[in-house]
Design an enzyme around this catalytic site. Structure first.
Site, PDB file in Angstrom:
ATOM      1  N   THR A   1       9.539  -3.318  -9.714  1.00 48.20           N
ATOM      2  CA  THR A   1       8.925  -4.810  -9.339  1.00 48.20           C
ATOM      3  C   THR A   1       8.000  -4.607 -10.135  1.00 48.20           C
ATOM      4  OG1 THR A   1       9.526  -4.030  -7.139  1.00 48.20           O
ATOM      5  CG2 THR A   1       7.952  -6.038  -7.800  1.00 48.20           C
TER       6      THR A   1
ATOM      7  N   ARG B   1       8.519   3.369 -12.453  1.00 46.48           N
ATOM      8  CA  ARG B   1       7.687   4.589 -11.545  1.00 46.48           C
ATOM      9  C   ARG B   1       8.646   5.871 -11.390  1.00 46.48           C
ATOM     10  NH1 ARG B   1       4.019   0.903  -8.234  1.00 46.48           N
ATOM     11  NH2 ARG B   1       3.396   0.048  -9.540  1.00 46.48           N
TER      12      ARG B   1
ATOM     13  N   SER C   1      -0.397   2.215 -10.183  1.00 45.17           N
ATOM     14  CA  SER C   1      -0.771   1.659  -8.813  1.00 45.17           C
ATOM     15  C   SER C   1      -1.350   2.057  -7.734  1.00 45.17           C
ATOM     16  CB  SER C   1       0.220   0.511  -8.397  1.00 45.17           C
ATOM     17  OG  SER C   1      -0.768  -0.338  -7.914  1.00 45.17           O
ATOM     18  N   HIS C   2      -0.306   1.908  -6.436  1.00 41.14           N
ATOM     19  CA  HIS C   2      -1.260   2.202  -5.432  1.00 41.14           C
ATOM     20  C   HIS C   2      -0.218   2.947  -5.001  1.00 41.14           C
ATOM     21  CE1 HIS C   2       2.351  -0.448  -5.020  1.00 41.14           C
ATOM     22  NE2 HIS C   2       2.318   0.491  -4.124  1.00 41.14           N
TER      23      HIS C   2
ATOM     24  N   LYS D   1       4.250   0.594 -17.805  1.00 38.46           N
ATOM     25  CA  LYS D   1       4.661  -0.732 -17.958  1.00 38.46           C
ATOM     26  C   LYS D   1       4.170  -1.388 -18.934  1.00 38.46           C
ATOM     27  CE  LYS D   1       1.145  -3.326 -16.178  1.00 38.46           C
ATOM     28  NZ  LYS D   1       1.036  -4.383 -14.863  1.00 38.46           N
TER      29      LYS D   1
ATOM     30  N   ASP E   1      -7.282  -0.820  -5.911  1.00 42.98           N
ATOM     31  CA  ASP E   1      -6.339  -0.069  -5.595  1.00 42.98           C
ATOM     32  C   ASP E   1      -6.236   0.307  -6.840  1.00 42.98           C
ATOM     33  OD1 ASP E   1      -5.051  -1.783  -7.410  1.00 42.98           O
ATOM     34  OD2 ASP E   1      -2.806  -1.540  -7.072  1.00 42.98           O
TER      35      ASP E   1
ATOM     36  N   ASP F   1      -5.170   0.301  -9.677  1.00 42.71           N
ATOM     37  CA  ASP F   1      -5.000   0.510 -11.381  1.00 42.71           C
ATOM     38  C   ASP F   1      -6.207  -0.951 -10.852  1.00 42.71           C
ATOM     39  OD1 ASP F   1      -2.999  -0.755  -9.192  1.00 42.71           O
ATOM     40  OD2 ASP F   1      -2.145  -1.693 -11.808  1.00 42.71           O
TER      41      ASP F   1
ATOM     42  N   ASP G   1      -5.881  -3.595  -9.927  1.00 41.52           N
ATOM     43  CA  ASP G   1      -5.335  -5.273  -9.550  1.00 41.52           C
ATOM     44  C   ASP G   1      -4.925  -5.701  -8.017  1.00 41.52           C
ATOM     45  OD1 ASP G   1      -3.302  -3.242  -8.888  1.00 41.52           O
ATOM     46  OD2 ASP G   1      -2.164  -4.582 -10.078  1.00 41.52           O
ATOM     47  N   ARG G   2      -5.453  -4.528  -7.254  1.00 40.25           N
ATOM     48  CA  ARG G   2      -5.643  -5.600  -5.576  1.00 40.25           C
ATOM     49  C   ARG G   2      -6.854  -4.854  -5.614  1.00 40.25           C
ATOM     50  NH1 ARG G   2       0.070  -3.129  -2.145  1.00 40.25           N
ATOM     51  NH2 ARG G   2       1.457  -3.025  -4.373  1.00 40.25           N
TER      52      ARG G   2
ATOM     53  N   THR H   1       8.716 -11.752  -5.580  1.00 40.50           N
ATOM     54  CA  THR H   1       7.925 -10.334  -5.613  1.00 40.50           C
ATOM     55  C   THR H   1       7.782 -10.116  -6.880  1.00 40.50           C
ATOM     56  OG1 THR H   1       8.313  -9.948  -3.287  1.00 40.50           O
ATOM     57  CG2 THR H   1       7.217  -8.640  -4.806  1.00 40.50           C
TER      58      THR H   1
ATOM     59  N   GLU I   1      -0.738 -12.808  -4.159  1.00 39.36           N
ATOM     60  CA  GLU I   1       1.258 -12.628  -3.209  1.00 39.36           C
ATOM     61  C   GLU I   1      -0.062 -11.451  -1.555  1.00 39.36           C
ATOM     62  OE1 GLU I   1       4.053 -10.234  -5.514  1.00 39.36           O
ATOM     63  OE2 GLU I   1       2.171  -9.216  -6.358  1.00 39.36           O
TER      64      GLU I   1
ATOM     65  N   SER J   1       0.915  -8.431  -0.469  1.00 44.69           N
ATOM     66  CA  SER J   1       0.155  -7.164  -1.130  1.00 44.69           C
ATOM     67  C   SER J   1      -1.263  -7.359  -1.818  1.00 44.69           C
ATOM     68  CB  SER J   1       1.268  -6.807  -2.049  1.00 44.69           C
ATOM     69  OG  SER J   1       1.301  -7.512  -2.947  1.00 44.69           O
TER      70      SER J   1
ATOM     71  N   LYS K   1      -2.461  -9.421 -11.656  1.00 43.29           N
ATOM     72  CA  LYS K   1      -3.632  -9.899 -10.772  1.00 43.29           C
ATOM     73  C   LYS K   1      -4.806  -9.061 -10.398  1.00 43.29           C
ATOM     74  CE  LYS K   1      -1.465  -6.519  -7.806  1.00 43.29           C
ATOM     75  NZ  LYS K   1       0.103  -6.502  -8.741  1.00 43.29           N
TER      76      LYS K   1
ATOM     77  N   ARG L   1      10.705  -3.360   3.227  1.00 45.28           N
ATOM     78  CA  ARG L   1       9.992  -4.280   4.366  1.00 45.28           C
ATOM     79  C   ARG L   1      10.308  -5.404   4.727  1.00 45.28           C
ATOM     80  NH1 ARG L   1       6.329  -1.446   1.082  1.00 45.28           N
ATOM     81  NH2 ARG L   1       6.446  -1.500  -1.464  1.00 45.28           N
TER      82      ARG L   1
HETATM   83  C1  VG1 Z   1       5.153  -4.645  -4.052  1.00 48.27           C
HETATM   84  C2  VG1 Z   1       4.513  -5.078  -3.648  1.00 48.27           C
HETATM   85  C3  VG1 Z   1       4.369  -6.294  -4.784  1.00 48.27           C
HETATM   86  C4  VG1 Z   1       3.517  -6.818  -5.901  1.00 48.27           C
HETATM   87  C5  VG1 Z   1       4.121  -4.533  -6.231  1.00 48.27           C
HETATM   88  C6  VG1 Z   1       3.169  -4.187  -7.630  1.00 48.27           C
HETATM   89  O1  VG1 Z   1       6.113  -4.557  -4.894  1.00 48.27           O
HETATM   90  O2  VG1 Z   1       4.951  -5.629  -2.282  1.00 48.27           O
HETATM   91  O3  VG1 Z   1       4.347  -7.693  -4.175  1.00 48.27           O
HETATM   92  O4  VG1 Z   1       3.642  -7.030  -6.846  1.00 48.27           O
HETATM   93  O5  VG1 Z   1       3.890  -3.566  -5.654  1.00 48.27           O
HETATM   94  O6  VG1 Z   1       1.869  -4.116  -6.736  1.00 48.27           O
HETATM   95  P1  VG1 Z   1       7.513  -3.552  -4.130  1.00 48.27           P
HETATM   96  O7  VG1 Z   1       8.943  -4.430  -4.756  1.00 48.27           O
HETATM   97  O8  VG1 Z   1       7.095  -2.271  -3.519  1.00 48.27           O
HETATM   98  O9  VG1 Z   1       6.939  -4.496  -3.051  1.00 48.27           O
HETATM   99  V1  VG1 Z   1       0.662  -2.996  -7.667  1.00 48.27           V
HETATM  100  O10 VG1 Z   1      -0.348  -2.961  -7.549  1.00 48.27           O
HETATM  101  O11 VG1 Z   1       2.299  -1.827  -8.805  1.00 48.27           O
HETATM  102  O12 VG1 Z   1       0.392  -3.167  -9.481  1.00 48.27           O
HETATM  103 CO    CO Z   2      -1.894  -2.091  -9.011  1.00 44.30          CO
END
Ligand code: VG1
Ligand code: CO
Length: 548
Positions: free
Chosen positions: A18, A22, A117-118, A130, A282, A284, A286-287, A349, A368, A370, A381, A501
């Site tokens: 997504t 990773r 990210s998270h 990325k 989070d 990085d 962005d959340r 997504t 989103e 999330s 984001k 999910r």
């Molecule tokens: C998750 C979230 C999605 C978001 C992605 C990256 O993806 O559901 O909405 O864009 O993480 O977020 P997935 O495929 O696990 O549902 V982050 O903060 O990596 O940049």
């Molecule tokens: Co993130």
């Protein structure tokens, strides 16, 4: 200095998810793994994307374990592959939204963001990489596919034979024929925020003690950004930002801003001495999670409230061109768009699907479920942006977060919303649930479950209105006649087994029911979701890992 061309063979598992590639840290540490992927990115940049030799790249990450090592490798490979300049955040630090800001501001060819990210960090945690294009946003699918294709045919990578570059002081050095420019990762971003929000009004509120806030940086990248912006520039008392020092393992935590993982903050915001406003971001940056005093704002509602109040903020006083939300995100924003008489787009997504809409001027704001919200000021984001947006709204409206939400629901109705995550499932079991749904949803139309009647079901497919590209298989939707929805999809960001999910949404116009707990309001839909999917039987899981 010599450039080495090193023979290699592909790994074949470098398909981006997504949001980039990773994997576990140990996978990235295995010989040639990072190098192969970076070479695939660089060849795509210079061949498929026809980058001029001598162009500039932005580079930085969320500071997690292996960030510094990876940056040294990428710098030496960039020098050997024809870049003229790499701009690196000091200490290798650069949040995802700040990377987007810098790529746009200095019109660089693109950027590389190192983050998972998270996902947890540390030697046993995750790492990620990325590529972002010149608009500052994540590479669209046609670029990530080109990188993946390269990664499968790679036979050599190029690297400059040089000593490591010092990253801890701002300044410029040379690496072969390439310049390395170490810059302050906070200042350009902070300046952009000042240009969008009414800092004077927010400063009155915070420095004047009218609003007490707590921001949890979760030991991740946003610590230095939040310290500078919230405490230094906006005058929030020192200590308003907690867990502010980025750590390689995020203090052993899971840098995911939700009610489960941001427990330090949640304890404070639900305690007796709770401040008026709480937020977290989070790994990085962005959340975002937004909290009032003992009150949680769902990300879907946050997007709707921000959109409905946009003209209170200087950067958005002319209004919005349109709104976009990812398919599983609640339709709360759609109701605001309808009231404002502007279009609302529904995308798959992942933030990469918003870029074209923003570049074409079709939407100003995106979100989103999330915990992601942002606008066309960048192409990612943006966690702190959402926090500042809320603070600007609070500075104008002088109401509590809870009363703003209650008024919003009274005006537009409430979209009750929840997401159930089942982490670490055996891949076969998770795929079994999805194919069971895909094979059977055809027969569901018209089926009745208590007060809910199925209107239609499908596997979401999206045609980009700007370039016509089609993305299919984006999640199974079960839509009921009253607008309620159940969505099932497999995560594309995990590194262990599969994550399934389940997204649940029910619309409620009746104000007397708006005080209900979401889990209570959604109880019937949850039962229906489990029944239709045979989730418990097929996975053996009684309970989800996380409910948001
Ligand atoms: C998750 C979230 C999605 C978001 C992605 C990256 O993806 O559901 O909405 O864009 O993480 O977020 P997935 O495929 O696990 O549902 V982050 O903060 O990596 O940049
Ligand atoms: Co993130």
């Amino acid at each position: 200095m010599n450039t080495h061309t090193v023979a290699t063979t592909p790994f074949n598992d470098q398909k981006p998810g997504t949001s980039g590639l990773r994997k576990k840290v140990v996978v990235f540490q295995s010989p040639r793994y990072l190098e192969n992927f970076v070479q695939a990115v660089f060849e795509t940049i210079f061949d498929a994307a026809a980058a001029p030799s001598g162009c500039t790249l932005v580079l930085g990450g969320d500071g997690r374990y292996y960030n510094r090592e990876a940056i040294q490798v990428i710098l030496k490979m960039a020098a050997a592959n024809g870049f003229g300049r790499v701009m690196v955040g000091k200490g290798g630090i650069l949040s995802t939204p700040a990377a987007s800001c810098v790529i746009r501001k200095y019109k660089t060819f693109g950027g590389i963001v190192l983050s998972a990210s998270h996902n947890p960090g540390g030697p046993d945690g995750d790492f990620g990489i990325k590529y972002n294009i010149g608009n500052g946003g994540p590479a669209p699918e046609k670029v990530t596919e080109a990188i993946y294709t390269k990664s499968k045919t790679i036979s050599a990578y190029r690297m400059l034979d040089a000593a490591d570059v010092a990253l801890d002081a701002v300044g410029e050095t040379s690496l072969g024929n390439m310049k390395v420019q170490v810059f302050d990762p906070v200042s350009d971003y902070a300046e952009l925020m000042e240009s969008l929000f009414n800092f004077a009004a927010i400063r009155n509120l915070l420095a004047g003690g009218f609003l007490r806030i707590k921001f949890d940086a979760m030991h991740a990248v946003n610590g230095p950004y939040a310290k500078e912006i919230l405490e230094r520039r906006l005058g929030a008392p020192v200590g308003s930002v907690m867990n502010a020092v980025p750590l390689e393992d995020f203090g052993g935590g899971h840098p995911d801003p939700n009610l489960t993982y941001a427990h330090d903050l949640v304890e404070i915001m639900y305690g007796a001495e709770a401040p008026d406003f709480g937020a977290a971001s989070d790994g990085d940056g962005d959340r975002n999670m937004i909290l009032g005093q003992r009150f949680f704002v769902t990300p879907s509602d946050s997007l709707a409230v921000i959109a409905a109040n946009a003209t209170l903020v200087p950067g958005y006083k002319k209004g919005l061109a349109g709104i976009a939300r990812s398919m599983p995100t609640s339709a709360a924003a759609d109701r605001v768009a309808q009231a404002l008489n502007i279009p609302c787009y529904e995308t798959p997504t992942g933030w990469k699907f918003f870029g074209n809409l923003m570049d074409a001027g079709k939407v100003t704001m995106c979100g989103e479920e999330s915990f992601g919200t942002s606008s066309d000021h960048v192409r990612e984001k943006d966690g702190l942006w959402a926090v500042l947006f809320w603070l600007n709204i609070l500075a104008v409206r002088r109401q509590s977060v809870e009363s703003i939400l209650r008024e919003h629901w009274a005006k537009y109705g409430r979209n009750f919303y929840s997401r159930y995550d089942y982490d670490g499932l055996p891949t076969a079991a998770a795929q079994g649930v999805m194919s069971h749904l895909q094979n059977n949803f055809g027969q569901l139309t018209g089926a009745q479950f208590g007060k809910y009647t199925v209107k239609f079901c499908d596997d979401f497919s999206y045609t980009d209105p700007v370039d016509g590209s089609v993305s299919s298989g984006q999640g199974v939707r079960i839509i009921f006649t009253d607008g309620s929805r159940i969505v099932f999809r497999l995560s594309g960001t995990g590194t262990e087994g599969a994550t399934l999910r389940v997204y649940l949404e029910a619309y409620e116009a009746d104000t007397s029911r708006h005080h209900l707990d979401a889990q209570v309001a959604l109880a019937d839909l949850i039962r229906i979701a489990l029944q239709i999917s045979e989730l418990k039987q097929r996975t053996g899981r009684e309970q989800p890992t996380v409910i948001t």
